[in-house]
Scaffold this motif. Structure first.
Motif, PDB file in Angstrom:
ATOM      1  N   TYR A  70     -14.781 -11.233 -31.530  1.00 20.44           N
ATOM      2  CA  TYR A  70     -14.542 -12.220 -32.585  1.00 20.44           C
ATOM      3  C   TYR A  70     -15.791 -13.048 -32.871  1.00 20.44           C
ATOM      4  O   TYR A  70     -16.060 -13.389 -34.038  1.00 20.44           O
ATOM      5  N   ILE A  71     -16.559 -13.381 -31.831  1.00 24.64           N
ATOM      6  CA  ILE A  71     -17.803 -14.145 -32.043  1.00 24.64           C
ATOM      7  C   ILE A  71     -18.726 -13.384 -32.985  1.00 24.64           C
ATOM      8  O   ILE A  71     -19.354 -13.960 -33.886  1.00 24.64           O
ATOM      9  N   GLY A  72     -18.826 -12.058 -32.778  1.00 28.42           N
ATOM     10  CA  GLY A  72     -19.680 -11.246 -33.648  1.00 28.42           C
ATOM     11  C   GLY A  72     -19.116 -11.094 -35.050  1.00 28.42           C
ATOM     12  O   GLY A  72     -19.872 -11.030 -36.038  1.00 28.42           O
ATOM     13  N   ALA A  73     -17.780 -11.061 -35.137  1.00 31.56           N
ATOM     14  CA  ALA A  73     -17.155 -10.811 -36.442  1.00 31.56           C
ATOM     15  C   ALA A  73     -16.744 -12.087 -37.162  1.00 31.56           C
ATOM     16  O   ALA A  73     -16.283 -12.029 -38.311  1.00 31.56           O
ATOM     17  N   GLN A  74     -16.916 -13.235 -36.519  1.00 30.89           N
ATOM     18  CA  GLN A  74     -16.418 -14.494 -37.073  1.00 30.89           C
ATOM     19  C   GLN A  74     -16.914 -14.796 -38.504  1.00 30.89           C
ATOM     20  O   GLN A  74     -16.118 -15.189 -39.370  1.00 30.89           O
ATOM     21  N   PRO A  75     -18.207 -14.613 -38.783  1.00 32.52           N
ATOM     22  CA  PRO A  75     -18.669 -14.890 -40.160  1.00 32.52           C
ATOM     23  C   PRO A  75     -17.966 -14.025 -41.205  1.00 32.52           C
ATOM     24  O   PRO A  75     -17.637 -14.499 -42.302  1.00 32.52           O
ATOM     25  N   TYR A  76     -17.738 -12.774 -40.850  1.00 37.67           N
ATOM     26  CA  TYR A  76     -17.093 -11.851 -41.800  1.00 37.67           C
ATOM     27  C   TYR A  76     -15.617 -12.174 -41.970  1.00 37.67           C
ATOM     28  O   TYR A  76     -15.064 -12.085 -43.061  1.00 37.67           O
ATOM     29  N   VAL A  77     -14.962 -12.561 -40.858  1.00 36.69           N
ATOM     30  CA  VAL A  77     -13.546 -12.941 -40.920  1.00 36.69           C
ATOM     31  C   VAL A  77     -13.369 -14.195 -41.761  1.00 36.69           C
ATOM     32  O   VAL A  77     -12.469 -14.279 -42.609  1.00 36.69           O
ATOM     33  N   SER A  83      -9.141 -10.570 -22.816  1.00 37.98           N
ATOM     34  CA  SER A  83      -9.527 -11.835 -23.446  1.00 37.98           C
ATOM     35  C   SER A  83     -11.024 -11.891 -23.727  1.00 37.98           C
ATOM     36  O   SER A  83     -11.449 -12.294 -24.817  1.00 37.98           O
ATOM     37  N   VAL A  84     -11.819 -11.492 -22.740  1.00 31.56           N
ATOM     38  CA  VAL A  84     -13.283 -11.510 -22.907  1.00 31.56           C
ATOM     39  C   VAL A  84     -13.710 -10.570 -24.032  1.00 31.56           C
ATOM     40  O   VAL A  84     -14.546 -10.930 -24.878  1.00 31.56           O
ATOM     41  N   VAL A  85     -13.135  -9.375 -24.063  1.00 32.35           N
ATOM     42  CA  VAL A  85     -13.469  -8.403 -25.109  1.00 32.35           C
ATOM     43  C   VAL A  85     -13.108  -8.965 -26.489  1.00 32.35           C
ATOM     44  O   VAL A  85     -13.908  -8.886 -27.441  1.00 32.35           O
ATOM     45  N   PHE A  86     -11.897  -9.548 -26.583  1.00 37.90           N
ATOM     46  CA  PHE A  86     -11.454 -10.106 -27.865  1.00 37.90           C
ATOM     47  C   PHE A  86     -12.378 -11.230 -28.331  1.00 37.90           C
ATOM     48  O   PHE A  86     -12.794 -11.268 -29.496  1.00 37.90           O
ATOM     49  N   ILE A  87     -12.708 -12.145 -27.419  1.00 42.83           N
ATOM     50  CA  ILE A  87     -13.538 -13.296 -27.788  1.00 42.83           C
ATOM     51  C   ILE A  87     -14.943 -12.866 -28.182  1.00 42.83           C
ATOM     52  O   ILE A  87     -15.511 -13.353 -29.170  1.00 42.83           O
ATOM     53  N   VAL A  88     -15.523 -11.918 -27.413  1.00 40.57           N
ATOM     54  CA  VAL A  88     -16.869 -11.424 -27.731  1.00 40.57           C
ATOM     55  C   VAL A  88     -16.882 -10.743 -29.101  1.00 40.57           C
ATOM     56  O   VAL A  88     -17.793 -10.964 -29.918  1.00 40.57           O
TER      57      VAL A  88
END
Length: 277
Positions: A29-36, A22-27
């Motif tokens: 996603y936080i970095g990739a959120q703008p691109y997603v 979960s921590v790996v996924f959330i971290v």
């Protein structure tokens, strides 16, 4: 108890793995959120929901784990130490009678900076001497034939003296019984640790010594301040305890304790109706 602990360890591993994922996924996603979000609003919404779901899942797992196992963990860990410990230890002291043994202990406590009082009466019980230094407390009693009832009564007296008379709320205490003969029912609780307070701020450990047999019964395999105090002032040796001071690998009372713990019930423990000793 062992089956209960296996279930506990299995759930802990599952919980730990899910938290890490979960921590790996959330971290990530936080970095990739703008691109997603730039690529697809729907994908961003799905990822946001996924993060929320993971957080809720983790909170539920943690609550479930500590609600079921948290309160019993310290208790069961101590029992495991009792079962895996050597039955007794040999002392490095040469004194082979109670009077000389107590005198030698008292001398060592004074040399180590303890405030020592001789012939102390606490809550109606007599102690050969007491020794206090900051958060370290030693009570030494001379009892010719030591029974379980004696041990329990002296524990109550020491708890009252420390918490009520001396107003101490945390620290480490050793009650040392120097005796000609420790009865089997007393030996059976020699490895018991008595925690005081909601956060177990005060811990009381036992040491049952038979100078004529050069034996000491106590919980010697769990690294604690009490273990160090007993090693230094009762056995008169260093930590870790050398193999030459270790006696029989296992005694009968440990076998009985293991059999008794097979009936461990977490519900009875939480309700205060299950006792190890």
């Amino acid at each position: 108890m062992r089956k209960f602990r296996l279930k506990q360890k299995k759930l802990y591993k599952i919980m730990k793995a899910i938290i890490i994922v979960s921590v790996v996924f959330i971290v990530l996603y936080i970095g990739a959120q703008p691109y997603v979000a730039k690529a697809s609003n729907i994908a961003a919404i799905i990822c946001n929901y996924a993060c929320d779901l993971l957080i809720i899942t983790n909170l539920c797992l943690i609550f479930s784990y500590y609600n079921k196992y948290g309160k019993s963990d310290s208790f069961l860990e101590t029992i495991e130490y009792e079962l895996d410990d050597h039955g007794f230890y040999f002392t490095a002291r040469q004194e082979n009678n109670t009077a000389d043994f107590i005198k030698a202990m008292q001398t060592d406590c004074i040399k180590s900076g303890f405030a020592v009082d001789s012939n102390v009466e606490a809550d109606g019980f007599d102690f050969a001497f007491t020794a206090f230094k900051k958060k370290e407390f030693i009570y030494t009693a001379d009892i010719e034939s030591l029974s379980r009832n004696d041990v329990v009564a002296y524990i109550d007296a020491v708890v009252n003296d420390i918490t009520v008379q001396r107003l101490k709320r945390n620290g480490n205490c050793v009650i040392c019984f120097v005796t000609d003969k420790a009865q089997e029912d007393a030996i059976a609780i020699s490895k018991m640790i008595t925690p005081i307070g909601k956060k177990e701020q005060l811990k009381i450990a036992l040491a049952l010594v038979e100078p004529t047999e050069n034996k000491c019964f106590f919980l010697g395999n769990k690294p604690t301040k009490c273990q160090q105090m007993i090693a230094n002032y009762v056995l008169r040796c260093d930590i870790p305890i050398d193999e030459k001071y270790k006696g029989e690998r296992r005694l009968e009372f440990q076998d009985k304790l293991e059999k008794h713990m097979e009936s461990f019930d977490i519900k009875k423990y939480k309700s205060g109706t299950f006792y190890a000793h």
